[in-house]
Write an enzyme that holds these catalytic residues in place. Sequence first.
Site, PDB file in Angstrom:
ATOM      1  N   HIS A   1       0.833  -1.208   0.000  1.00  0.00           N
ATOM      2  CA  HIS A   1       0.000   0.000   0.000  1.00  0.00           C
ATOM      3  C   HIS A   1       0.871   1.264   0.000  1.00  0.00           C
ATOM      4  CE1 HIS A   1      -3.675   2.334   1.123  1.00  0.00           C
ATOM      5  NE2 HIS A   1      -2.796   3.113   1.737  1.00  0.00           N
ATOM      6  N   GLU A   2       1.791   1.338   0.955  1.00  0.00           N
ATOM      7  CA  GLU A   2       2.666   2.524   1.016  1.00  0.00           C
ATOM      8  C   GLU A   2       3.558   2.592  -0.224  1.00  0.00           C
ATOM      9  OE1 GLU A   2       1.921   4.741   3.160  1.00  0.00           O
ATOM     10  OE2 GLU A   2       0.622   3.421   4.352  1.00  0.00           O
TER      11      GLU A   2
ATOM     12  N   HIS B   1       1.661   4.407  -2.863  1.00  0.00           N
ATOM     13  CA  HIS B   1       1.735   5.861  -2.644  1.00  0.00           C
ATOM     14  C   HIS B   1       3.096   6.402  -3.096  1.00  0.00           C
ATOM     15  CE1 HIS B   1      -1.977   6.770  -0.549  1.00  0.00           C
ATOM     16  NE2 HIS B   1      -1.774   5.873   0.396  1.00  0.00           N
TER      17      HIS B   1
ATOM     18  N   GLU C   1      -4.799   7.741  -3.149  1.00  0.00           N
ATOM     19  CA  GLU C   1      -5.255   6.456  -2.618  1.00  0.00           C
ATOM     20  C   GLU C   1      -5.513   5.460  -3.751  1.00  0.00           C
ATOM     21  OE1 GLU C   1      -5.094   6.193   0.572  1.00  0.00           O
ATOM     22  OE2 GLU C   1      -6.144   4.314   1.013  1.00  0.00           O
TER      23      GLU C   1
END
Lengths: 499, 499
Positions: B261-262, B265, B291
């Site tokens: 997830h990070e 980003h 997101e």
Amino acid sequence: MARIYDQYVSKMQKIADIGHSIAVLSWDKEVNLPKGSAVRRSQQMATLSGIAHEEFTDPKFGKLLKRLLPMRTINDKERKNIELTLKEYKKATRFKKEFVIRRSQAISKAYHSWTAARQANDYNLYVDDLQNLIELKREEAKIIGFEQHPYDALLDIYEPGATVVELDQIFNDAKKGLKTLIREITSQKQVKSSFLKKYYPKNKQWDFGLEVLKNMGYDFNLGRQDISQHPFTTSFSSEDVRVTTRVDENDLGNMTWSCIHEGGHALYEQGLPSSEYGLPSGAAISLGIHESQSRLWENQVGRSKEYWSFMYPRLKKYFPENLKNIKLNKFYKGINKIAPNYIRTEADELHYHYHVLIRYELEKKIMDGSLNAKTLKTAWNRLYKKYLGVVIPDDNQGILQDIHWSHGSFGYFPTYSIGSFYAAQFFRQAEKDIPKLKQQLARGKTDKLLKWLRKNIHDHGQTYSAKEICERVTGEPLRFKYFMEYANQKFRPIYKLKV
Amino acid sequence: MARIYDQYVSKMQKIADIGHSIAVLSWDKEVNLPKGSAVRRSQQMATLSGIAHEEFTDPKFGKLLKRLLPMRTINDKERKNIELTLKEYKKATRFKKEFVIRRSQAISKAYHSWTAARQANDYNLYVDDLQNLIELKREEAKIIGFEQHPYDALLDIYEPGATVVELDQIFNDAKKGLKTLIREITSQKQVKSSFLKKYYPKNKQWDFGLEVLKNMGYDFNLGRQDISQHPFTTSFSSEDVRVTTRVDENDLGNMTWSCIHEGGHALYEQGLPSSEYGLPSGAAISLGIHESQSRLWENQVGRSKEYWSFMYPRLKKYFPENLKNIKLNKFYKGINKIAPNYIRTEADELHYHYHVLIRYELEKKIMDGSLNAKTLKTAWNRLYKKYLGVVIPDDNQGILQDIHWSHGSFGYFPTYSIGSFYAAQFFRQAEKDIPKLKQQLARGKTDKLLKWLRKNIHDHGQTYSAKEICERVTGEPLRFKYFMEYANQKFRPIYKLKV
């Protein structure tokens, strides 16, 4: 009703916040920065520096300082803060923007060509940019102003109040005193230190380093240790004082004494009064006094027999194989080996001051114009032959070894030596003031010594100058003889010389 | 001759340097800060924030923007930058200093009482300060201004252009669509995921996480990963984009998907054009689009069978004992387990949006005044019963679970869901545009997908709005149906439902 003095405090704290933010960015640059972002990071730091400079040189702030100085509503400590700030303000506002930009460009060029010259091991690649920087530093000395010697103007940046007249005296004493002792030592059988160069695994060195810092009283709730290429200490406030170290797996000494040295710096910063954040009364006195703290821990404590009589059994637990046949006394002698060398940062406690002396003599001549970048290398090599009896093998091991000049830091080196001399003088006093100090160290107890340093030095920030603090603590101005006393007491027994 | 536009660029870069310095201090606070220095660090960050605000709201800068906007000498991209900056400038200058201070104090109080309430597991300790903050946020909405709903003013902070009218539509579609699928799934036999909760040693999880990031194309020359309490991504420029993760030794999933997830980003931030540093054209479009990047990697890629058909054998090498009896298909099903829960951050891909929907509905009512802090908890618990069928056991697992409101971040939550919905719509388009995308992922090749994201989204900064980029890339505005399509295609086979 708010006092006018509070406006001064707010402004100073704002500037300190910016300055410490730069320090965070700089620490992060040395410790964490990804390869690809060095240029951008430097730009971000330059932006903050520019803002800090603008804030500090704001004419309104100058007026505030001048208005506050004679006021009766401020106390002596406050007046001292105003005095010291006004001195810095006047210095800072003397420089025109054009000069500051020119100097910053010259430093940037000199640093890059120094790096290139180091890679090529060739001073010629550096000489023109260094000369350009030298000319700017001479211009800078004129802008700052001086009474006797242009070098005084630069010395004052790092060691407020220091002058050529005084340093000549100190270094002459050092030169004479050390010469005799070193000659006697080098005529004796050399001690062995090869056990320090065995393989010492990184993780264990790291853990031992942390134990050393804890034993000194370094507060890990108000700081941390990390790895960087060159060890350093940085402070973002007395509540966040960080040290770095490096670990050479084939040299135990490298990590150990850099750790103790930086720990000494850090104890000073952690000991500065938090309530005086951003003010002179909350800041370190000078580089010399700062160095006195690191050297005192590194040498007076960290190379003493008492310290290691406690710490050596602990060290042995980390490296039982490497040290099982080395007795305490052999270890103690080994870590105090005296031998000439051409690299300052690898020098022993005695020869070290010749390295500094050489730079001091060269810088004086650079500043009075009798040396320039072209003639500097010959002079460097000649002085190394004269004082240390060594022939410089190449530029990297000679004139290119230090980063300082490429940063424009002329006048910095002498603070290393006077730091050592202050350390000896302070420690001698601590031994008088603290009952059985050496016995305490032999039991691993450093708290009384730290308390003494806090009370006598750390607590006061810049409320007293280096000279004043030395007189207050030891009853005398700085004198080389205390270092000489220390050196004789320590090295004569090690080398079986008559006392 | 320098263009007037260049003055704008310099100013923006200066402000960006300050902003990114704050980000460095903030990253360091989360990753490195010694215990004892939190208060001072917050003060240092506040000082820089104040300076950045002063710089940005400087009336001269406003004049410059207004002068530049109609100029013929600037191109479309430049004009877009000026437009977006002027919008922010107008917003920022609408707030009086008195309001900004009041808000910052209210946030500080609310954050502290939220922390205290969390410790006591008692919402009552938080309710008054939250109510005070709510009133300020309603005042803020009025100051910003809005056309239809006061909530629109706050939504626009995080997702420029988003409105209640549009979000109502999206969330209504979501509510309906998800209800049917979830009902069918929960009537089936549940999949097992207990193998994720075995003991997974920290070091190995860390190493696997690094392998995952490298496989995604995260550039470690332009960033690094560290440990922090809550995973986050921060950018100091596109050349220094850092991620953090946390490692729970009894939950492999925690580290794994927070890492992906990070990483998503971070790929967006690393992909923003470095030449546009400090300008809207070099910045991320919105939190929703941000997101979309993290969710696309986390779910469309990182919970797909194709991705794990490549990565699972690699994961098994790290943890052969734990996973030897778990076949790929069982693993794939386990990591896509659907089950209701009361904690948003632990929710599965489908229930997640009910968590967001609940917050969206509550925030709307908070903003139109039909709910206040006192009535909020009952409403919260009622909606959890209604939408997720769960009874909230206590405040910590209910209304106290998120930090957002205590920071005054009302309007933030919806961006999590629309991010997921954008992700599904973008990924569907990527599958059309990139031949054999899924087969590539099954061979561990992510470079074509990253290239597609760079070209279609990252490269443009804010030159196109969220709505514009969605239309440009997919030919349509955001529609929930693509998420529903994705969900049906994925979960119906896993749960053996008819397609």
